[in-house]
Design an enzyme around this catalytic site. Structure first.
Site, mmCIF file in Angstrom:
data_model
loop_
_atom_site.group_PDB
_atom_site.id
_atom_site.type_symbol
_atom_site.label_atom_id
_atom_site.label_comp_id
_atom_site.label_asym_id
_atom_site.label_seq_id
_atom_site.Cartn_x
_atom_site.Cartn_y
_atom_site.Cartn_z
ATOM 1 N N CYS A 143 0.739 -1.374 0.288
ATOM 2 C CA CYS A 143 0.161 0.333 0.221
ATOM 3 C C CYS A 143 0.765 1.375 -0.212
ATOM 4 C CB CYS A 143 -0.835 0.102 1.401
ATOM 5 S SG CYS A 143 -1.401 -1.287 1.438
ATOM 6 N N ILE A 161 -2.579 -7.798 -2.258
ATOM 7 C CA ILE A 161 -1.799 -9.152 -2.829
ATOM 8 C C ILE A 161 -2.073 -10.038 -1.605
ATOM 9 C CG2 ILE A 161 0.461 -10.087 -2.610
ATOM 10 C CD1 ILE A 161 0.748 -7.497 -4.870
ATOM 11 N N ILE A 162 -2.484 -9.993 -0.300
ATOM 12 C CA ILE A 162 -3.383 -10.921 0.549
ATOM 13 C C ILE A 162 -4.607 -10.946 0.737
ATOM 14 C CG2 ILE A 162 -2.631 -12.401 2.196
ATOM 15 C CD1 ILE A 162 0.030 -11.677 2.214
ATOM 16 N N GLY A 217 3.696 -3.311 2.791
ATOM 17 C CA GLY A 217 4.267 -4.018 3.075
ATOM 18 C C GLY A 217 4.219 -5.499 3.079
ATOM 19 N N GLU A 218 4.784 -6.589 3.557
ATOM 20 C CA GLU A 218 4.191 -7.627 3.833
ATOM 21 C C GLU A 218 5.304 -8.250 5.176
ATOM 22 O OE1 GLU A 218 2.098 -9.205 1.642
ATOM 23 O OE2 GLU A 218 2.143 -7.616 0.514
#
Length: 524
Positions: free
Chosen positions: A2, A50-51, A73-74
């Site tokens: 994001c 993404i997830i 982020g992730e």
């Protein structure tokens, strides 16, 4: 993935300002947006899903809505953290990694960031305490800038968000400009704008009761050293690389890899191919000029691992895309590889939403030629006092010449040899030296920066006591300066401009810590 933005002020929050701050970074998150406005608080985000595509909307709250978070982020270990938190009684509403953050903060406070494995820029609101917490990942993959004055604090993923506030004075920070001319990027914590700062990597910022508290929560250590044999170290390194690649394949959207044909990206593609159930999508760019074109090496790797390979020949006309690059970078940035990186990301986004890359391998294993040059200079006695005195004498007597001419190169080389180790290495990684900058400056500019030595940023890192040999100090210098200030900025901006997420297995902190423990004789 994001873009985030927000503020906490003593005055009622301005929802229109928050909306503008998020809209201007819409390229970071074209799929969704989300906002929280209460009292003087504004939290906003733009989401690249993404997830958990359906239920991962932000801001996300804890169970009793006392803690809220927006996040860029992730978090690659979120499943393990979730299991632990659920066992402790926390209730989850979504499958997204973002929700782990509020529950982990409930359990561990601000130190929760130490438990995270991933890349992130986080803004967390603790309603009962009136506390805003900002945090950035260990090596600086995801950016976060902020400004503070007597009215409050503002933050964002990009400078252009903060500039949506008409109260911001767009005044150039002369110290930042002074450093930029040395490094070709503006190093943290400066930005090109006076009063706006970058949150450094591995740092938390707590804003509470009008006060700012900064804390660094991680630093790469090069001691103690690995005490096993080289074969065992290779096996351990292989396992770490495969694992760091595996966790970065977590995605509900199409995924691929940048492939230059160099060692680092080739190793990542090899690891992906071992793990993936089908052919890996790989992406390379090339040039008409043969000396710059590495597509042949990328094809060898693509053929070896049976990837679905895509190529683009770039004939970059930098002047045509310069306005777009300037808009995305927000401040001066002079790494020319930003141009091909921009084209590579745009081509890759046509096929996938996530791309793995080889960033970070050089800084862990000594891939830059300047490391070897610096060590050779020490080995052959070029650091001795007589050598430095002779070089200084030659430097004074050579006439000034334009950069790139024979006299210019000779004078610059003599000037480099005249320096001690730290300053010699600084000369290898800098563009304009102190004398050249002084000749460029107006009297007013010289007066503003006369007490500022840009090379002190290098001295500080090289003088740290916990890296006991010169080779390790060089590697850590780049981990703390060049990597987050130049390379990761380039990758983040190039990919986010095309709404593409980049992931870097070599920047997994477990792998970096292991690499730092290896004897320096096995590197460079």
């Amino acid at each position: 993935m994001c873009g985030i933005a927000g503020f906490l002020t003593a005055q009622p929050a301005d929802p229109d300002l928050l909306a503008r701050m998020c809209e201007v970074i819409g390229h970071r998150g074209p799929d969704d947006d989300g906002f929280l406005v209460e009292g003087g608080l504004g939290l906003g985000m733009r989401r690249l899903a993404i997830i958990d595509l359906d239920s991962g909307r932000q801001p996300i709250w804890n169970e009793d809505e006392t803690i809220a978070v927006v996040f860029n982020g992730e978090i690659y270990n979120h499943r393990q953290l979730r299991a632990e938190l659920e066992a402790a009684g926390h209730r989850f509403r979504t499958r997204t990694d973002t929700e782990c953050l509020v529950h982990l903060y409930e359990s561990e406070g601000v130190s929760f960031v130490r438990r995270l494995r991933g890349m992130f820029a986080i803004a967390l609101w603790d309603r009962p305490r009136g506390r805003l917490v900002l945090a950035r990942d260990r090596v600086g993959k995801k950016p976060l800038v902020y400004r503070v004055d007597e009215r409050g604090i503002w933050f964002a993923s990009e400078l252009k968000s903060l500039l949506q506030d008409p109260a911001v004075q767009r005044t150039v920070d002369r110290v930042a400009l002074h450093h930029y001319l040395t490094y070709q990027y503006v190093p943290a914590p400066w930005t090109i704008f006076d009063g706006i700062r970058k949150l450094p990597p591995a740092t938390t910022l707590v804003y509470e009761s009008g006060k700012v508290t900064l804390d660094r929560y991680w630093r790469l250590s090069y001691e103690p050293k690995w005490n096993g044999d080289e074969r065992t170290a290779l096996e351990e390194l292989h396992e770490l690389l495969v694992d760091s690649t595996r966790v970065r394949l977590m995605s509900d959207r199409p995924l691929g890899a940048f492939l230059s044909g160099g060692l680092d990206s080739s190793l990542v593609v090899a690891a992906m191919s071992d793990i993936a159930t089908g052919p890996v999508k790989t992406f390379s760019i090339g040039f008409d000029e043969r000396q710059f074109d590495e597509r042949a090496y990328a094809r060898l790797v693509a053929e070896r691992f049976g990837t679905e390979h895509h190529e683009l020949v770039v004939s970059p006309r930098a002047a045509e895309i310069l306005p777009e690059l300037v808009w995305h970078y927000d401040e001066p940035y002079a790494d020319s590889s930003a141009v091909p990186s921009f084209y590579l990301a745009r081509m890759t986004r046509e096929q996938v939403v996530v791309a793995l890359n080889g960033d970070g391998g050089d800084e862990s294993f000594g891939g830059y030629a300047r490391y070897a040059a610096a060590l050779q200079a020490r080995r052959f006695g070029l650091s001795s006092a007589p050598t430095r005195r002779a070089a200084a004498w030659l430097h004074r007597r050579l006439p000034d010449g334009e950069r790139g001419t024979l006299y210019g190169k000779a004078k610059r080389f003599a000037g480099v040899l005249a320096k001690e180790d730290a300053r010699r290495y600084a000369s290898l990684i800098s563009y304009f030296d102190t004398e050249e900058k002084c000749r460029l400056y107006t009297p007013a500019m010289r007066a503003a920066v006369e007490a500022v030595d840009s090379y002190e940023l290098i001295d500080r890192s090289l003088d740290e006591p916990d890296a006991c040999n010169f080779a390790d100090r060089l590697l850590r210098l780049d981990v703390e300066t060049y990597l987050p200030g130049d390379l990761l900025v380039k990758m983040d901006i190039a990919t986010m401009a095309s709404s593409l997420e980049a992931r870097s297995p070599f920047l997994d902190h477990h792998l970096m810590e292991f690499a730092a423990s290896l004897p320096s004789a096995w590197k460079i």
